[in-house]
Write a protein that holds these residues in place. Structure first.
Motif, PDB file in Angstrom:
ATOM      1  N   GLU A  45      -9.200   2.279  -1.109  1.00  0.00           N
ATOM      2  CA  GLU A  45      -8.194   3.308  -0.832  1.00  0.00           C
ATOM      3  C   GLU A  45      -7.054   2.758   0.014  1.00  0.00           C
ATOM      4  O   GLU A  45      -5.877   3.043  -0.242  1.00  0.00           O
ATOM      5  CB  GLU A  45      -8.844   4.497  -0.116  1.00  0.00           C
ATOM      6  CG  GLU A  45      -7.874   5.641   0.149  1.00  0.00           C
ATOM      7  CD  GLU A  45      -8.534   6.812   0.852  1.00  0.00           C
ATOM      8  OE1 GLU A  45      -7.898   7.871   0.970  1.00  0.00           O
ATOM      9  OE2 GLU A  45      -9.698   6.661   1.290  1.00  0.00           O
ATOM     10  N   GLU A  46      -7.393   1.954   1.004  1.00  0.00           N
ATOM     11  CA  GLU A  46      -6.372   1.359   1.863  1.00  0.00           C
ATOM     12  C   GLU A  46      -5.452   0.440   1.067  1.00  0.00           C
ATOM     13  O   GLU A  46      -4.235   0.420   1.265  1.00  0.00           O
ATOM     14  CB  GLU A  46      -7.058   0.585   2.997  1.00  0.00           C
ATOM     15  CG  GLU A  46      -6.136   0.147   4.114  1.00  0.00           C
ATOM     16  CD  GLU A  46      -6.895  -0.506   5.254  1.00  0.00           C
ATOM     17  OE1 GLU A  46      -6.297  -0.703   6.316  1.00  0.00           O
ATOM     18  OE2 GLU A  46      -8.097  -0.825   5.063  1.00  0.00           O
ATOM     19  N   PHE A  47      -6.044  -0.311   0.147  1.00  0.00           N
ATOM     20  CA  PHE A  47      -5.246  -1.215  -0.685  1.00  0.00           C
ATOM     21  C   PHE A  47      -4.322  -0.432  -1.613  1.00  0.00           C
ATOM     22  O   PHE A  47      -3.148  -0.782  -1.777  1.00  0.00           O
ATOM     23  CB  PHE A  47      -6.181  -2.117  -1.502  1.00  0.00           C
ATOM     24  CG  PHE A  47      -5.470  -3.208  -2.255  1.00  0.00           C
ATOM     25  CD1 PHE A  47      -5.065  -4.369  -1.611  1.00  0.00           C
ATOM     26  CD2 PHE A  47      -5.222  -3.075  -3.613  1.00  0.00           C
ATOM     27  CE1 PHE A  47      -4.409  -5.380  -2.311  1.00  0.00           C
ATOM     28  CE2 PHE A  47      -4.563  -4.079  -4.318  1.00  0.00           C
ATOM     29  CZ  PHE A  47      -4.164  -5.230  -3.666  1.00  0.00           C
ATOM     30  N   GLU A  48      -4.834   0.630  -2.215  1.00  0.00           N
ATOM     31  CA  GLU A  48      -4.006   1.451  -3.094  1.00  0.00           C
ATOM     32  C   GLU A  48      -2.866   2.112  -2.325  1.00  0.00           C
ATOM     33  O   GLU A  48      -1.751   2.239  -2.841  1.00  0.00           O
ATOM     34  CB  GLU A  48      -4.874   2.523  -3.778  1.00  0.00           C
ATOM     35  CG  GLU A  48      -5.839   1.980  -4.819  1.00  0.00           C
ATOM     36  CD  GLU A  48      -5.127   1.356  -6.009  1.00  0.00           C
ATOM     37  OE1 GLU A  48      -3.986   1.773  -6.305  1.00  0.00           O
ATOM     38  OE2 GLU A  48      -5.700   0.451  -6.626  1.00  0.00           O
ATOM     39  N   HIS A  49      -3.137   2.529  -1.090  1.00  0.00           N
ATOM     40  CA  HIS A  49      -2.077   3.096  -0.265  1.00  0.00           C
ATOM     41  C   HIS A  49      -0.995   2.053  -0.001  1.00  0.00           C
ATOM     42  O   HIS A  49       0.198   2.380   0.040  1.00  0.00           O
ATOM     43  CB  HIS A  49      -2.652   3.597   1.064  1.00  0.00           C
ATOM     44  CG  HIS A  49      -3.446   4.851   0.914  1.00  0.00           C
ATOM     45  ND1 HIS A  49      -4.054   5.464   1.995  1.00  0.00           N
ATOM     46  CD2 HIS A  49      -3.743   5.614  -0.163  1.00  0.00           C
ATOM     47  CE1 HIS A  49      -4.689   6.550   1.587  1.00  0.00           C
ATOM     48  NE2 HIS A  49      -4.517   6.653   0.274  1.00  0.00           N
ATOM     49  N   GLY A  50      -1.416   0.808   0.183  1.00  0.00           N
ATOM     50  CA  GLY A  50      -0.454  -0.270   0.381  1.00  0.00           C
ATOM     51  C   GLY A  50       0.429  -0.472  -0.828  1.00  0.00           C
ATOM     52  O   GLY A  50       1.646  -0.688  -0.702  1.00  0.00           O
ATOM     53  N   ILE A  51      -0.146  -0.412  -2.012  1.00  0.00           N
ATOM     54  CA  ILE A  51       0.634  -0.533  -3.246  1.00  0.00           C
ATOM     55  C   ILE A  51       1.643   0.596  -3.343  1.00  0.00           C
ATOM     56  O   ILE A  51       2.824   0.381  -3.655  1.00  0.00           O
ATOM     57  CB  ILE A  51      -0.293  -0.525  -4.480  1.00  0.00           C
ATOM     58  CG1 ILE A  51      -1.199  -1.755  -4.481  1.00  0.00           C
ATOM     59  CG2 ILE A  51       0.526  -0.475  -5.766  1.00  0.00           C
ATOM     60  CD1 ILE A  51      -2.229  -1.749  -5.608  1.00  0.00           C
ATOM     61  N   ALA A  52       1.196   1.824  -3.062  1.00  0.00           N
ATOM     62  CA  ALA A  52       2.084   2.982  -3.159  1.00  0.00           C
ATOM     63  C   ALA A  52       3.237   2.870  -2.165  1.00  0.00           C
ATOM     64  O   ALA A  52       4.396   3.153  -2.500  1.00  0.00           O
ATOM     65  CB  ALA A  52       1.293   4.264  -2.913  1.00  0.00           C
ATOM     66  N   ALA A  53       2.934   2.444  -0.940  1.00  0.00           N
ATOM     67  CA  ALA A  53       3.969   2.362   0.083  1.00  0.00           C
ATOM     68  C   ALA A  53       5.005   1.287  -0.255  1.00  0.00           C
ATOM     69  O   ALA A  53       6.217   1.516  -0.132  1.00  0.00           O
ATOM     70  CB  ALA A  53       3.330   2.063   1.441  1.00  0.00           C
ATOM     71  N   THR A  54       4.563   0.106  -0.675  1.00  0.00           N
ATOM     72  CA  THR A  54       5.510  -0.976  -0.965  1.00  0.00           C
ATOM     73  C   THR A  54       6.328  -0.678  -2.213  1.00  0.00           C
ATOM     74  O   THR A  54       7.453  -1.175  -2.340  1.00  0.00           O
ATOM     75  CB  THR A  54       4.783  -2.324  -1.122  1.00  0.00           C
ATOM     76  OG1 THR A  54       3.697  -2.197  -2.067  1.00  0.00           O
ATOM     77  CG2 THR A  54       4.211  -2.785   0.207  1.00  0.00           C
TER      78      THR A  54
END
Length: 372
Positions: A45-54
């Protein structure tokens, strides 16, 4: 922060920087395998949030994701070390190839390989635009939004194909219109448009072009290609159209993002110093966004204004990438190059094969033709 050693970050991010052929999908896959699957430094989930933010930030999203992941592990030091080790391998390779391809009297096979790979670049741009359409369209929620989406798409395509310097203005206006629709009560600051070329040449001109590439490439590096082409070829005269196509091809076949193309432009303008300067300036915003905005990036993906801006600017960016196909195709001169272009379109859009293999095959065809 997990306290992962800087030496570990340097080694692992450097490895990805060396083997990350294939652009953002390959980079994201390698980072996911490292950080989530094998080392379990981050959860899914943390990694996916990173993708969404960038993806909400201008600039090379996969590079920003690499910097963000390293920042999560060791803060500012981790971001600097991880980002540096991720970027430098591709930069070294692309500058070495630039020296070969931009030499005063390169061998015939080198010239032919460059012409062949360059002929496939318009197909790569079209392929990139087509791949972005589903994600952009998913943001459309009603009939009025669909009409606006099509308008942004067309405006971006026309700006990239015809007007050049007004492309950034189109991206900003499209984003701001969506912000006004979805967040009408918000205060709107109209940003200064920096799409116009600088008055000076040399290193100042290189820095100006690179700054626009790093700070304004909504939707990925390809969206800024038309503006970069106009600056490098027509405004400053650092390169010919054919050499610019070679630069874009080199940015695709080397590890790292297509934004590395700007290093070739800088090399053409001012040698090795220009190439390094261009890369430093182009990637500086990515480091700044993560290091200074890192604590806020987690909230960015839930921000209505940011999401609305990306809906408009993203649609215009997709159109711009597709529209860039026209000026890139018009840069071709030899009849056989158009045959290579047709083959690349079939390879990428009909057979659904990879970009790197398309460029390498096109380059091999060009080298063979030059030898014959």
């Amino acid at each position: 922060m997990t306290g992962v050693g800087l030496g570990t970050i340097a080694r692992e991010w450097g490895r990805i920087g060396c083997i990350g052929f294939g652009g953002p999908p390959a980079h994201i896959s390698l980072l996911r395998d490292l950080c989530v699957t094998r080392r379990k430094w981050l959860d899914e989930e943390e990694f996916e949030h990173g993708i969404a933010a960038t993806n909400l930030l201008p600039g090379p999203a996969s590079t920003q994701l690499a910097i963000l992941c390293a920042w999560k592990l060791r803060g500012t030091a981790g971001a600097l070390v991880g980002g540096f080790c991720f970027i430098v391998p591709g930069l070294v390779v692309i500058l070495a190839l630039a020296a070969l391809f931009l030499a005063a009297d390169p061998p015939a096979w080198v010239t032919g390989a460059a012409a062949g790979a360059g002929a496939a670049v318009p197909a790569v741009a079209l392929h990139a635009a087509w791949g972005l359409v589903p994600g952009s369209w998913k943001r459309v929620v009603d009939r009025a939004a669909r009409v606006r989406w099509v308008a942004y798409l067309v405006a971006g395509a026309v700006a990239a194909a015809v007007t050049g310097p007004w492309l950034v203005l189109v991206l900003l206006v499209a984003g701001l219109v969506e912000v006004s629709v979805h967040a009408p009560s918000s205060r709107r600051a109209w940003p200064v448009v920096v799409a116009l070329p600088a008055t000076g040449g040399g290193l100042l001109g290189v820095a100006w072009v690179a700054a626009k590439v790093g700070a304004l490439s909504y939707g990925g590096g390809f969206v800024i290609i038309p503006l970069m082409q106009r600056d490098a070829v027509h405004t400053y005269g650092w390169m010919t159209d054919a050499q610019f196509l070679n630069a874009v091809a080199l940015g695709q076949i080397t590890p790292g993002p297509v934004v590395q193309t700007v290093a070739v432009v800088g090399f053409a303008a001012a040698g090795l110093v220009g190439g390094v300067l261009a890369s430093v300036v182009a990637f500086a915003p990515s480091f700044a966004f993560v290091i200074f905005g890192g604590p806020r990036l987690e909230r960015l993906r839930d921000n209505r204004k940011a999401q609305a801006f990306l809906t408009g600017a993203g649609a215009a960016a997709v159109g711009a990438i597709g529209g860039s196909t026209l000026p890139l195709a018009l840069s071709l001169h030899e009849p056989w190059q158009f045959a290579v272009l047709a083959g690349a379109v079939a390879w990428l859009l009909v057979l659904r094969r990879g970009v790197v293999s398309a460029l390498l095959t096109a380059g091999a065809v060009g080298a063979l033709i030059s030898l014959l």
